[in-house]
Design a protein around this motif. Structure first.
Motif, PDB file in Angstrom:
ATOM      1  N   ARG A 271      28.384  44.852  45.017  1.00 31.24           N
ATOM      2  CA  ARG A 271      27.386  44.380  44.055  1.00 31.24           C
ATOM      3  C   ARG A 271      27.997  44.223  42.669  1.00 31.24           C
ATOM      4  O   ARG A 271      27.724  43.256  41.961  1.00 31.24           O
ATOM      5  CB  ARG A 271      26.194  45.341  44.015  1.00 31.24           C
ATOM      6  CG  ARG A 271      25.337  45.334  45.264  1.00 31.24           C
ATOM      7  CD  ARG A 271      24.023  46.092  45.021  1.00 31.24           C
ATOM      8  NE  ARG A 271      23.278  46.256  46.263  1.00 31.24           N
ATOM      9  CZ  ARG A 271      23.309  47.345  47.009  1.00 31.24           C
ATOM     10  NH1 ARG A 271      24.050  48.386  46.633  1.00 31.24           N
ATOM     11  NH2 ARG A 271      22.614  47.412  48.126  1.00 31.24           N
ATOM     12  N   ALA A 272      28.838  45.180  42.282  1.00 34.52           N
ATOM     13  CA  ALA A 272      29.492  45.094  40.970  1.00 34.52           C
ATOM     14  C   ALA A 272      30.421  43.882  40.911  1.00 34.52           C
ATOM     15  O   ALA A 272      30.459  43.165  39.893  1.00 34.52           O
ATOM     16  CB  ALA A 272      30.265  46.384  40.691  1.00 34.52           C
ATOM     17  N   LYS A 273      31.163  43.659  41.963  1.00 34.72           N
ATOM     18  CA  LYS A 273      32.059  42.493  42.012  1.00 34.72           C
ATOM     19  C   LYS A 273      31.266  41.207  41.920  1.00 34.72           C
ATOM     20  O   LYS A 273      31.619  40.284  41.178  1.00 34.72           O
ATOM     21  CB  LYS A 273      32.877  42.514  43.308  1.00 34.72           C
ATOM     22  CG  LYS A 273      33.807  41.311  43.470  1.00 34.72           C
ATOM     23  CD  LYS A 273      34.280  41.121  44.894  1.00 34.72           C
ATOM     24  CE  LYS A 273      35.122  42.261  45.375  1.00 34.72           C
ATOM     25  NZ  LYS A 273      35.729  41.977  46.705  1.00 34.72           N
TER      26      LYS A 273
ATOM     27  N   ASP B 267      30.206  48.760  45.257  1.00 36.18           N
ATOM     28  CA  ASP B 267      31.383  48.048  44.736  1.00 36.18           C
ATOM     29  C   ASP B 267      31.227  46.542  44.896  1.00 36.18           C
ATOM     30  O   ASP B 267      31.618  45.776  44.012  1.00 36.18           O
ATOM     31  CB  ASP B 267      32.641  48.523  45.456  1.00 36.18           C
ATOM     32  CG  ASP B 267      33.074  49.923  45.036  1.00 36.18           C
ATOM     33  OD1 ASP B 267      32.584  50.401  43.985  1.00 36.18           O
ATOM     34  OD2 ASP B 267      33.892  50.527  45.752  1.00 36.18           O
TER      35      ASP B 267
ATOM     36  N   THR C  68      28.259  40.684  40.732  1.00 34.26           N
ATOM     37  CA  THR C  68      27.637  40.534  39.411  1.00 34.26           C
ATOM     38  C   THR C  68      28.648  40.027  38.395  1.00 34.26           C
ATOM     39  O   THR C  68      28.349  39.124  37.592  1.00 34.26           O
ATOM     40  CB  THR C  68      27.040  41.869  38.946  1.00 34.26           C
ATOM     41  OG1 THR C  68      26.037  42.294  39.878  1.00 34.26           O
ATOM     42  CG2 THR C  68      26.416  41.735  37.565  1.00 34.26           C
ATOM     43  N   ALA C  69      29.858  40.573  38.424  1.00 39.17           N
ATOM     44  CA  ALA C  69      30.901  40.123  37.496  1.00 39.17           C
ATOM     45  C   ALA C  69      31.265  38.665  37.749  1.00 39.17           C
ATOM     46  O   ALA C  69      31.496  37.892  36.800  1.00 39.17           O
ATOM     47  CB  ALA C  69      32.139  41.014  37.641  1.00 39.17           C
TER      48      ALA C  69
END
Length: 341
Positions: A255-257, A253, A259-260
Motif C-alpha cells: 500500500r505504501a509503495k 508495504d 501510494t508513493a
C-alpha cells in the motif's frame, strides 16, 4: 454502462513487460507468467504494451506467439503497436500467423504517428526513405487491406516444380480483421477508426480541446464520435484502459509503495502537457469498492462494457499477482462482471 445495474461484460488487463537489460530472460518469463495467471483468474483478455529501445516489450507479437502456446482461452492483444516502426505487409504476416497459432484469439491494437524520438532513430530505422515515409492513417489502412485479404502481389500460381505463390498475405486468418483495434486519443482518430470499421481502444491519455480539459468528458465525446461514425453504431466495440490499483489484499508495504507511485504521477493530472496538449487520467487507488464508485462516476467508463485496466509500470511480479487477483475476485464482481470458466 449507464449505471451499476448494467454489468461489465469483458474484463481485461494491460502490462508493459519490463525486464533487466543485462538479463532480459526473467522479465519476459514474468510477463508470460502474468498472462497465464490472467487466464487462470478468468480474465477475458490480456494485452501487452509496446516499447522500442526501452526495457519493455519491443516485440509484442513474438511475446504473444509464445503466450499462445501457454494459454488456451484468453484473448491476447497489443495496446498498441506504433505502425511508424513497422512494414505493413510484414506485420500483417506476423499477425495472421500468431492468430492462427492462437486459434483466433489475437486482438491487434495499432496507432499512427512518427516514431518516438524520430530524429534519434530515423537513420537506423529508415536510412534511405525517412523523408518520404507516410506515418498517417494510410499506414493503418494498408495493414487492414492486407489482413482482409486484398492483393499484395501481381503474381500468383506455380513457379517451377514445387513453389506455389499467393497474391495475398499468408496465412490468411478470416476473422482477424474483425478483431483489429485502433488506439486513439483524439476526436479525429475516433472518427477515422469508426469509419474504417475498427474497434476502438481508449486509454488514460487524451488530447485536450480548446473547450475542455475534463478528461472523462473528452473521452466520452471520443467514444460517442467513434460509434456515430461506425456502421455498427452502438454495438461497435470500445475498450477503456485506465490505471487501477486495488488494495483489498495488499500488504502494508505494498500500500505504501502504491501510494508513493500514484502521488509521484499526480502532478501531471488536470492540465494539458506539452505541444500535443495531452491530458492524463488520474490513477485509481483504493479498495475495490472505492474504485468501483469512482468508475461509475467517470463519464468515459459509463460508455463502455469492456475494459483493459493498465497495470502500473514498475512494480514487482508479486505486486502484479496481488493486483490482478483483486481485480478478478473483488473489483470485477463489484462491477457486475463474472469470470470466464
Amino acid at each position: 454502462m449507464p449505471d451499476p445495474s448494467v454489468p461489465l461484460g469483458k474484463l481485461g488487463f494491460l502490462t508493459i513487460g519490463l525486464f533487466d537489460g543485462a538479463d532480459p530472460g526473467p522479465g519476459h518469463e514474468s510477463t508470460l507468467g502474468v498472462l497465464e495467471l490472467g487466464e487462470r483468474l478468468g480474465f477475458d483478455s490480456a494485452w501487452v504494451r509496446h516499447r522500442h529501445l526501452q526495457y519493455g516489450i519491443s516485440s509484442p507479437v513474438a511475446v504473444l506467439a509464445a503466450a499462445t502456446q501457454r494459454t488456451s482461452r484468453i484473448a491476447l492483444g497489443t495496446a498498441v503497436i506504433p505502425l511508424g516502426w513497422e512494414n505493413p505487409l510484414r506485420l500483417a504476416e506476423d499477425l495472421a500467423t500468431v492468430d492462427v497459432l492462437s486459434g483466433g484469439r489475437l486482438n491487434p491494437g495499432v496507432s499512427v504517428g512518427p516514431p518516438m524520438h524520430w530524429e534519434d532513430v530515423r537513420d537506423a530505422l529508415y536510412p534511405d526513405t525517412a523523408d518520404v515515409e507516410d506515418f498517417g492513417y494510410e499506414r493503418v489502412a494498408r495493414v487492414l487491406r492486407l489482413i482482409r485479404g486484398e492483393r499484395a502481389a501481381s503474381f500468383r500460381g506455380r513457379e517451377g516444380v514445387v513453389e506455389e505463390w499467393s497474391d495475398r498475405v499468408q496465412p490468411h486468418s478470416p476473422g482477424l480483421a474483425s478483431r483489429m483495434w485502433y488506439g486513439g486519443g483524439s476526436l479525429s482518430s475516433a472518427r477515422w477508426a469508426g469509419e474504417h470499421e475498427m474497434n476502438f481502444l481508449t486509454s488514460n491519455v487524451v488530447k485536450a480541446t480548446e473547450e475542455s480539459v475534463d478528461f472523462a468528458e473528452i473521452q466520452r465525446s471520443h467514444i460517442r464520435a467513434f460509434r456515430a461514425a461506425h456502421p455498427a453504431g452502438e454495438a461497435a466495440r470500445v475498450s477503456q484502459g485506465l490505471v487501477v490499483i486495488p488494495t483489498d489484499s495488499a500488504s502494508a508495504d505494498q500500500r505504501a509503495k502504491y501510494t508513493a507511485y500514484v502521488e509521484g504521477r499526480s502532478p501531471r493530472n488536470g492540465f494539458p502537457q506539452g505541444p500535443a496538449r495531452l491530458l492524463f487520467a488520474p490513477d485509481l487507488l483504493g479498495t475495490s469498492e472505492e474504485i468501483a464508485e469512482q468508475l461509475y462516476a467517470h463519464a468515459g467508463f459509463r460508455e463502455v462494457t469492456e475494459v483493459a485496466f493498465a497495470l502500473p509500470f514498475s512494480f514487482e511480479h508479486e505486486d502484479y499477482v496481488q493486483i490482478l487477483t483483486d481485480i478478478a475476485t473483488t473489483l470485477g464482481p463489484a462491477l457486475g462482471w463474472r469470470p470466464t470458466g
